[in-house]
Design a protein around this motif. Structure first.
Motif: not given
Length: 216
Positions: A18-28, A53-58, A108-114
């Motif tokens: 879920e973190a991956l999905r949200l990071f891909a759409v909205r950014g960290l 923390s969020k950084d640990g999750l990232r 994943l492609p969207g996250y990798l792009r960011r």
């Protein structure tokens, strides 16, 4: 809200996904721990318990992205990779590899792009690791007798990586232009046939005979 009992995934895996999905759409910076917890169907305290923390999750998400690419590149560097570059090989195997690791709708492609287009230490580390994997994949193909290292193996590995990443980074624009998602089964069948023919024989090469996959 999702349930952590969905499928066979653990709560940790659900939170990561879920973190991956949200990071891909909205950014960290555009996502909070509470929003990730809500999307995963858990408490914010459980997110902190698992990742600190969020950084640990990232960092966990970054490692997952690397693991996915390592699996794909490792598979392509082995026996399957040798079959891919044989004369007359179809693009079906390449589609299977991408489909196995990147199911339709994968964020994943969207996250990798960011990650790669941003100016972050994480992005630099991810690209460096992907380059190392690409170099290892090239070495495997060379050892298998199905490729040569060229005059500059470092440049060749970077070239191959840049071409592979272009599909991820330009996925939306390619889909708009071709009318098909290049990471879908149909898209990879079209993309793979042309890509492999160019890799094997240059721009004068023709792809293997097969059913028409799209407009010329």
């Amino acid at each position: 809200m999702r349930s952590v009992a969905e499928g066979d995934r653990t709560a940790r895996a659900v939170i990561r996904d879920e973190a991956l999905r949200l990071f891909a759409v909205r950014g960290l910076e555009g996502v909070t721990v509470r929003q990730i917890a809500e999307a995963a169907g858990v408490s914010a305290a459980l997110v902190v318990h698992h990742f600190g923390s969020k950084d640990g999750l990232r960092q966990e998400v970054d490692q997952y992205v690397l693991d996915v690419f390592e699996g794909m590149l490792g598979e392509l560097a082995g026996e399957d990779g040798a079959r891919l570059v044989e004369p007359g090989a179809s693009s079906g195997l390449l589609s299977e590899v991408f489909g196995r690791y990147l199911p339709e709708g994968s964020p994943l492609p969207g996250y990798l792009r960011r990650l790669l287009l941003g100016d972050s230490e994480a992005g630099r580390k991810v690209f460096q690791r992907l380059f190392e994997l690409s170099r290892g994949a090239l070495d495997g193909l060379v050892a298998g007798g199905v490729a040569v290292a060229g005059r500059d193996a470092e440049v060749r590995a970077a070239f191959l990586l840049a071409n592979d990443l272009a599909v991820f980074l330009l996925r939306d624009r390619i889909a708009e232009t071709l009318g098909v998602d290049p990471l879908s089964g149909d898209g990879m069948a079209r993309w793979g046939a042309e890509m492999l023919s160019v890799y094997a024989g240059g721009l004068r090469a023709s792809p293997p005979e097969g059913p028409a996959a799209g407009p010329s």
